[in-house]
Design a protein around this motif. Sequence first.
Motif, PDB file in Angstrom:
ATOM      1  N   ILE A  64     -15.324   3.732   4.348  1.00 56.46           N
ATOM      2  CA  ILE A  64     -14.426   4.279   5.365  1.00 56.46           C
ATOM      3  C   ILE A  64     -13.550   3.170   5.938  1.00 56.46           C
ATOM      4  N   ALA A  65     -14.158   2.030   6.250  1.00 61.17           N
ATOM      5  CA  ALA A  65     -13.387   0.893   6.769  1.00 61.17           C
ATOM      6  C   ALA A  65     -12.424   0.373   5.706  1.00 61.17           C
ATOM      7  N   GLY A  66     -12.848   0.372   4.452  1.00 65.21           N
ATOM      8  CA  GLY A  66     -11.971  -0.076   3.367  1.00 65.21           C
ATOM      9  C   GLY A  66     -10.761   0.834   3.197  1.00 65.21           C
ATOM     10  N   THR A  67     -10.992   2.133   3.314  1.00 64.42           N
ATOM     11  CA  THR A  67      -9.890   3.092   3.209  1.00 64.42           C
ATOM     12  C   THR A  67      -8.920   2.913   4.373  1.00 64.42           C
ATOM     13  N   PHE A  68      -9.464   2.779   5.572  1.00 63.18           N
ATOM     14  CA  PHE A  68      -8.619   2.614   6.752  1.00 63.18           C
ATOM     15  C   PHE A  68      -7.839   1.306   6.687  1.00 63.18           C
ATOM     16  N   THR A  69      -8.503   0.227   6.276  1.00 70.84           N
ATOM     17  CA  THR A  69      -7.831  -1.068   6.141  1.00 70.84           C
ATOM     18  C   THR A  69      -6.691  -0.969   5.138  1.00 70.84           C
ATOM     19  N   GLY A  70      -6.955  -0.376   3.982  1.00 70.76           N
ATOM     20  CA  GLY A  70      -5.920  -0.222   2.970  1.00 70.76           C
ATOM     21  C   GLY A  70      -4.762   0.635   3.443  1.00 70.76           C
ATOM     22  N   MET A  71      -5.088   1.700   4.179  1.00 74.03           N
ATOM     23  CA  MET A  71      -4.031   2.582   4.678  1.00 74.03           C
ATOM     24  C   MET A  71      -3.121   1.844   5.664  1.00 74.03           C
ATOM     25  N   VAL A  72      -3.717   1.132   6.613  1.00 71.67           N
ATOM     26  CA  VAL A  72      -2.919   0.431   7.622  1.00 71.67           C
ATOM     27  C   VAL A  72      -2.073  -0.659   6.975  1.00 71.67           C
ATOM     28  N   ILE A  73      -2.682  -1.451   6.099  1.00 70.31           N
ATOM     29  CA  ILE A  73      -1.940  -2.522   5.425  1.00 70.31           C
ATOM     30  C   ILE A  73      -0.812  -1.932   4.581  1.00 70.31           C
ATOM     31  N   GLY A  74      -1.102  -0.870   3.834  1.00 69.24           N
ATOM     32  CA  GLY A  74      -0.084  -0.242   2.987  1.00 69.24           C
ATOM     33  C   GLY A  74       1.063   0.356   3.777  1.00 69.24           C
ATOM     34  N   LEU A  75       0.749   1.037   4.874  1.00 68.86           N
ATOM     35  CA  LEU A  75       1.815   1.630   5.688  1.00 68.86           C
ATOM     36  C   LEU A  75       2.674   0.562   6.350  1.00 68.86           C
ATOM     37  N   LEU A  76       2.053  -0.498   6.832  1.00 65.99           N
ATOM     38  CA  LEU A  76       2.842  -1.596   7.407  1.00 65.99           C
ATOM     39  C   LEU A  76       3.727  -2.240   6.341  1.00 65.99           C
ATOM     40  N   GLN A  77       3.206  -2.354   5.134  1.00 67.79           N
ATOM     41  CA  GLN A  77       4.012  -2.901   4.039  1.00 67.79           C
ATOM     42  C   GLN A  77       5.190  -1.975   3.726  1.00 67.79           C
ATOM     43  N   ASP A  78       4.956  -0.677   3.759  1.00 69.97           N
ATOM     44  CA  ASP A  78       6.040   0.277   3.513  1.00 69.97           C
ATOM     45  C   ASP A  78       7.138   0.163   4.562  1.00 69.97           C
ATOM     46  N   VAL A  79       6.745  -0.055   5.800  1.00 75.69           N
ATOM     47  CA  VAL A  79       7.723  -0.155   6.886  1.00 75.69           C
ATOM     48  C   VAL A  79       8.641  -1.364   6.686  1.00 75.69           C
ATOM     49  N   LEU A  80       8.090  -2.465   6.180  1.00 77.96           N
ATOM     50  CA  LEU A  80       8.869  -3.696   6.050  1.00 77.96           C
ATOM     51  C   LEU A  80       9.554  -3.866   4.699  1.00 77.96           C
ATOM     52  N   THR A  81       9.331  -2.949   3.772  1.00 79.28           N
ATOM     53  CA  THR A  81       9.960  -3.068   2.456  1.00 79.28           C
ATOM     54  C   THR A  81      10.844  -1.852   2.205  1.00 79.28           C
ATOM     55  N   ASN A  82      11.391  -1.776   1.022  1.00 80.50           N
ATOM     56  CA  ASN A  82      12.305  -0.693   0.667  1.00 80.50           C
ATOM     57  C   ASN A  82      11.604   0.542   0.105  1.00 80.50           C
ATOM     58  N   GLN A  83      10.289   0.565   0.119  1.00 83.37           N
ATOM     59  CA  GLN A  83       9.544   1.704  -0.426  1.00 83.37           C
ATOM     60  C   GLN A  83       9.627   2.909   0.509  1.00 83.37           C
ATOM     61  N   TYR A  84       9.384   4.090  -0.045  1.00 80.92           N
ATOM     62  CA  TYR A  84       9.206   5.270   0.786  1.00 80.92           C
ATOM     63  C   TYR A  84       7.941   5.069   1.615  1.00 80.92           C
ATOM     64  N   ILE A  85       7.965   5.567   2.842  1.00 83.63           N
ATOM     65  CA  ILE A  85       6.801   5.433   3.708  1.00 83.63           C
ATOM     66  C   ILE A  85       5.638   6.220   3.102  1.00 83.63           C
ATOM     67  N   GLY A  86       4.545   5.551   2.854  1.00 80.31           N
ATOM     68  CA  GLY A  86       3.342   6.188   2.355  1.00 80.31           C
ATOM     69  C   GLY A  86       2.952   5.802   0.945  1.00 80.31           C
ATOM     70  N   ILE A  87       3.870   5.275   0.170  1.00 83.82           N
ATOM     71  CA  ILE A  87       3.545   4.937  -1.219  1.00 83.82           C
ATOM     72  C   ILE A  87       2.469   3.848  -1.258  1.00 83.82           C
TER      73      ILE A  87
END
Length: 174
Positions: A64-87
């Motif tokens: 559960i912590a691994g999923t949450f960590t990955g989700m937060v890191i991935g969403l923050l990465q999406d915000v700062l890059t040119n990807q669609y939010i959520g990829i």
Amino acid sequence: MATRSYTSRRELDEHTFHPAVALLVPVAFIILQALLPKPFPKLAILDLPLIATIFFAVSRRNPIAGTFTGMVIGLLQDVLTNQYIGINGITKSIIGYTAASIGFKVDVDNLSTRSLMCFAFSLAQSGLLYLIQNHLLGHLGVPVLWLHELIRAVVNTLVAIPIFFLLDRTRSDE
């Protein structure tokens, strides 16, 4: 007479981190991922947020912590890059869950296991990104350069190993 301990492997091997480390390391990796490729385009091959996701998920050994960590890191990465939010949020959530699940069952503190995991998860992320772009977003015909993805996996693995050893010094066993 020898006594047996009924402490589970999870209780023995679960690691915690100072909140500053758990927050600042992924944020720093995300910012570096967003900023470094602009002046140095060859550094775009690195995926520092993926390395952070794998390390923290494997160390905590909690899906559960691994999923949450990955989700937060991935969403923050999406915000700062040119990807669609959520990829990246989706892919890193899956990687975080899988890494934590494997970390619960396998000794992930040795070099060969870590290397194999980083390599496999880097390729898995490339495959997941391809599937999301083609099937969920409908960007059909986006070519995948699998040789480039293999090189990316090797580079990320070579960069991740020293980072893992440095981050190992920040964990506290409870």
